[in-house]
Design an enzyme around this catalytic site. Structure first.
Site, PDB file in Angstrom:
ATOM      1  N   CYS A 147       0.701  -1.298   0.001  1.00 60.16           N
ATOM      2  CA  CYS A 147       0.002   0.065  -0.035  1.00 60.16           C
ATOM      3  C   CYS A 147       0.841   1.284   0.006  1.00 60.16           C
ATOM      4  O   CYS A 147       0.623   2.311  -0.743  1.00 60.16           O
ATOM      5  CB  CYS A 147      -1.046  -0.066   0.958  1.00 60.16           C
ATOM      6  SG  CYS A 147      -0.197  -0.412   2.735  1.00 60.16           S
ATOM      7  N   HIS A 239      -2.405   6.738   3.778  1.00 60.91           N
ATOM      8  CA  HIS A 239      -1.170   6.738   3.993  1.00 60.91           C
ATOM      9  C   HIS A 239      -0.466   8.028   3.481  1.00 60.91           C
ATOM     10  O   HIS A 239      -0.714   8.273   2.238  1.00 60.91           O
ATOM     11  CB  HIS A 239      -0.353   5.588   3.371  1.00 60.91           C
ATOM     12  CG  HIS A 239      -0.552   4.233   4.189  1.00 60.91           C
ATOM     13  ND1 HIS A 239      -1.360   4.184   5.100  1.00 60.91           N
ATOM     14  CD2 HIS A 239      -0.234   3.159   3.557  1.00 60.91           C
ATOM     15  CE1 HIS A 239      -1.283   2.811   5.481  1.00 60.91           C
ATOM     16  NE2 HIS A 239      -0.874   2.046   4.793  1.00 60.91           N
ATOM     17  N   ASN A 316      -5.313   4.126   1.676  1.00 56.98           N
ATOM     18  CA  ASN A 316      -4.416   2.645   1.482  1.00 56.98           C
ATOM     19  C   ASN A 316      -5.204   1.644   1.410  1.00 56.98           C
ATOM     20  O   ASN A 316      -4.699   0.320   0.879  1.00 56.98           O
ATOM     21  CB  ASN A 316      -3.630   2.516   2.917  1.00 56.98           C
ATOM     22  CG  ASN A 316      -4.494   2.858   4.294  1.00 56.98           C
ATOM     23  OD1 ASN A 316      -5.050   3.613   4.386  1.00 56.98           O
ATOM     24  ND2 ASN A 316      -4.636   1.749   4.828  1.00 56.98           N
TER      25      ASN A 316
END
Length: 338
Positions: A147, A239, A316
């Site tokens: 990810c 993220h 993510n």
């Protein structure tokens, strides 16, 4: 319509797959597979739906099957949300049985004959499917990256025209990346955890394969180095990463490269209008404000500064997991590999 199934359909990424596939224009979600304790029961009865979107009632009555090719013999392609230690053998079994596998697991990513693909970055790497078939396999395995790696390579794609040899990245990764029960509340509240198992190694190796060149039957790694430091932060989804690249061009030239960027593919249902969005605001991107841009499939970039330094962010479990795998499957379908 292409009949598809999901392996590991009750987990965090499995639920994202179900969400994205329940009304997909190309794929008909016919089969959901999970652990033995769930097999034979209606999906609506065994899944603890934890996504922010409503549960897709149309698939509530689908009976969960065992994770075996014989239980999923009517599907052309499966999406794997299995843990890596289980996926290693299971995905090989499905591919050997003639079923295409689009995997979110890390098990096969670095194998020489398995494509590790982000469609906007390296669609040509799907040529490794032919290498698998030439070796006698009826099906095939295609993987999407970790990810955090997906956010990094997506943000680097518009910069390929520039010369660089060194990339450094510090990530601030959401707790959903560890699964529903992956981080204890008392560990992450009021805290930052400066270690995520194997995450740094994945970023440092996967990036080189993705941005490498397909030559004949193998990928030659990209000619630069990546150094990563990964951290878990108390954010639910999204993220974020600070990136340093040794690009010498002026900031305005780099910003123009982002503004002018056109991915090498188009016409895929899950592909967003903008694969990479350049934020004009000086305090963006932010997970809470930007993670759902492009229905969660857009990577946002901002704070582009001399150095070269910038911040990248993406969702993510959508862009970095299930959505990436669905996008890979759409590209596979478009290229007539099914």
């Amino acid at each position: 319509m292409i009949n598809v199934g999901v392996l590991g359909a009750t987990g965090a990424v499995g639920q994202r797959f179900v969400e994205l596939l329940s009304d997909h224009p190309w794929f008909n979600l016919t089969t959901l597979a999970a652990s033995e304790r769930s097999a034979g029961k209606p999906y609506g009865k065994v899944v603890n739906w934890r996504l922010e979107t409503p549960f897709p009632e149309k698939i509530a009555k689908l009976k969960v099957t065992a994770i075996t090719p014989s239980a999923m013999k009517d599907v052309d392609l499966v999406f794997s949300a299995l843990p890596a230690e289980i996926a290693q053998d299971v995905e090989n079994t499905f591919a050997d049985a003639g079923i295409a596998v689009c995997s979110n697991a890390s098990s096969h990513r670095m194998e020489p004959n398995v494509p590790l693909v982000v469609p906007e970055v390296n669609p040509e790497h799907l040529g490794l499917i032919d290498v698998q078939r030439d070796a006698g396999r009826d099906g095939f395995i295609v993987t999407n990256p970790n990810c955090s790696t997906i956010m990094l390579v997506s943000a680097l794609a518009p910069l390929r025209k520039f010369k660089f040899s060194d990339i450094r990245v510090a990530t601030m990764q959401a707790i959903s990346g560890a699964g529903f029960a992956g981080v204890a509340a008392m560990s992450i509240y009021d805290n930052i955890i400066p270690y995520i198992g194997k995450e740094e190694e994945k970023m440092e190796t996967e990036t080189l394969k993705i941005m490498g060149t397909l030559k004949g039957k193998k990928v030659v790694n990209a000619p630069f180095q990546v150094s990563a430091s990964c951290h878990r932060v108390p954010v639910i989804d999204g993220h974020t990463m600070a990136v340093w690249v040794d690009i010498k061009e002026p900031v305005e030239t780099v910003k123009k490269a982002y503004a002018d960027y056109k991915p090498p593919i188009k016409g895929l249902p899950t592909q967003p209008a903008e694969s990479v969005h350049l934020c004009a605001e000086e305090d963006r991107p932010q997970p809470r404000l930007d993670r759902m841009r492009g229905h969660g499939m857009t990577v946002s970039v901002g704070r582009v500064r001399e150095g070269l330094r910038f911040v990248a962010m993406g969702h993510n479990t959508i862009r970095g997991a299930a959505g990436a795998s669905v996008l890979n499957a759409e590209l596979i379908s478009k290229k007539k590999y099914l």
